[in-house]
Design a protein around this motif. Sequence first.
Motif, PDB file in Angstrom:
ATOM      1  N   GLU A  82      44.868  23.177  20.805  1.00  0.00           N
ATOM      2  CA  GLU A  82      46.231  23.357  21.387  1.00  0.00           C
ATOM      3  C   GLU A  82      46.487  22.703  22.736  1.00  0.00           C
ATOM      4  N   ASP A  83      45.352  22.222  23.463  1.00  0.00           N
ATOM      5  CA  ASP A  83      45.453  21.577  24.812  1.00  0.00           C
ATOM      6  C   ASP A  83      45.075  19.980  24.529  1.00  0.00           C
ATOM      7  N   PHE A  84      45.185  19.625  23.273  1.00  0.00           N
ATOM      8  CA  PHE A  84      44.872  18.214  23.171  1.00  0.00           C
ATOM      9  C   PHE A  84      46.033  17.205  23.666  1.00  0.00           C
ATOM     10  N   PRO A  85      47.211  17.569  23.726  1.00  0.00           N
ATOM     11  CA  PRO A  85      48.287  16.798  24.337  1.00  0.00           C
ATOM     12  C   PRO A  85      48.078  16.681  25.700  1.00  0.00           C
ATOM     13  N   VAL A 121      43.271  17.841  14.495  1.00  0.00           N
ATOM     14  CA  VAL A 121      44.337  17.467  15.698  1.00  0.00           C
ATOM     15  C   VAL A 121      45.463  16.653  14.716  1.00  0.00           C
ATOM     16  N   MET A 122      45.072  15.785  13.771  1.00  0.00           N
ATOM     17  CA  MET A 122      45.966  14.897  13.064  1.00  0.00           C
ATOM     18  C   MET A 122      46.766  15.908  11.883  1.00  0.00           C
ATOM     19  N   ASN A 123      46.091  17.099  11.712  1.00  0.00           N
ATOM     20  CA  ASN A 123      46.775  17.999  10.561  1.00  0.00           C
ATOM     21  C   ASN A 123      48.019  18.507  11.440  1.00  0.00           C
ATOM     22  N   LYS A 124      47.530  19.116  12.673  1.00  0.00           N
ATOM     23  CA  LYS A 124      48.484  19.714  13.497  1.00  0.00           C
ATOM     24  C   LYS A 124      49.613  18.996  14.070  1.00  0.00           C
ATOM     25  N   TYR A 125      49.544  17.993  14.727  1.00  0.00           N
ATOM     26  CA  TYR A 125      50.350  17.094  15.289  1.00  0.00           C
ATOM     27  C   TYR A 125      50.953  15.725  14.320  1.00  0.00           C
ATOM     28  N   GLN A 126      50.145  15.680  13.440  1.00  0.00           N
ATOM     29  CA  GLN A 126      50.742  14.604  12.290  1.00  0.00           C
ATOM     30  C   GLN A 126      50.848  12.960  12.973  1.00  0.00           C
ATOM     31  N   GLU A 127      49.863  12.929  14.059  1.00  0.00           N
ATOM     32  CA  GLU A 127      49.891  11.805  14.629  1.00  0.00           C
ATOM     33  C   GLU A 127      48.473  10.963  14.281  1.00  0.00           C
ATOM     34  N   ALA A 128      48.689   9.693  14.288  1.00  0.00           N
ATOM     35  CA  ALA A 128      47.532   8.774  14.173  1.00  0.00           C
ATOM     36  C   ALA A 128      47.253   8.097  15.537  1.00  0.00           C
ATOM     37  N   GLU A 129      45.951   8.487  15.957  1.00  0.00           N
ATOM     38  CA  GLU A 129      45.588   7.855  17.229  1.00  0.00           C
ATOM     39  C   GLU A 129      45.293   6.277  16.979  1.00  0.00           C
TER      40      GLU A 129
END
Length: 209
Positions: A82-85, A121-129
Amino acid sequence: MTAEQRKVAEAKRALRAEKKAAKEAEAAKKAAAQYEPSEAQKLLAKKKFLRELALYFKAVQLNKAEYKPAILESMKKELTVEDFPQLREEYVDLIRTAFFFRTPVYTHPVKTEAANFLDKVMNKYQEAEWGLILGMLTEGYVSKTLAGILVKHSELIIKTGLGEFVARFISDIKERNGNLEEDGSVSPFTPTQKKRIEELYAIYCEVEK
């Protein structure tokens, strides 16, 4: 005093006691709030912890510190999707550092925990770092753990435009026909590693043709 008067008096005492208890509870709540850190303070404390944890892992990898398994439990408690962003920079640095553990026989538990967190993180936000994934690929070695992320999230990675860059690195590794070691030498693929690269090549490189 009549029975009715006693009844009224007891009711008044009970009401006064109730008001007093409520007042004391409110005072205690206010006093506790003075010592409870704010959300901003909690975030700053966590940012500091994540940075120090990454530095500690780097020291372990450089043989300047001893790895203590107990730290893994602290790591598990602090990794919060939840606090990754809000703490993206610190999390990315920690994950990248964790992936640099290269153990010949088994996957380091810190690396496994970091991979599990990245997966969430990738599952939740659907973003690739981009920086994180490309940074790990430039090591010239694709571990089982990294391959798992690249395979599982291949659709997301390709969709975000990162697939083209992953394909270049995978092609280079395949053409080298071996792993680039830390001293710059190349070690031959094991059968498992070769199969891993072939699978990634089929996913990323064939689609780019």
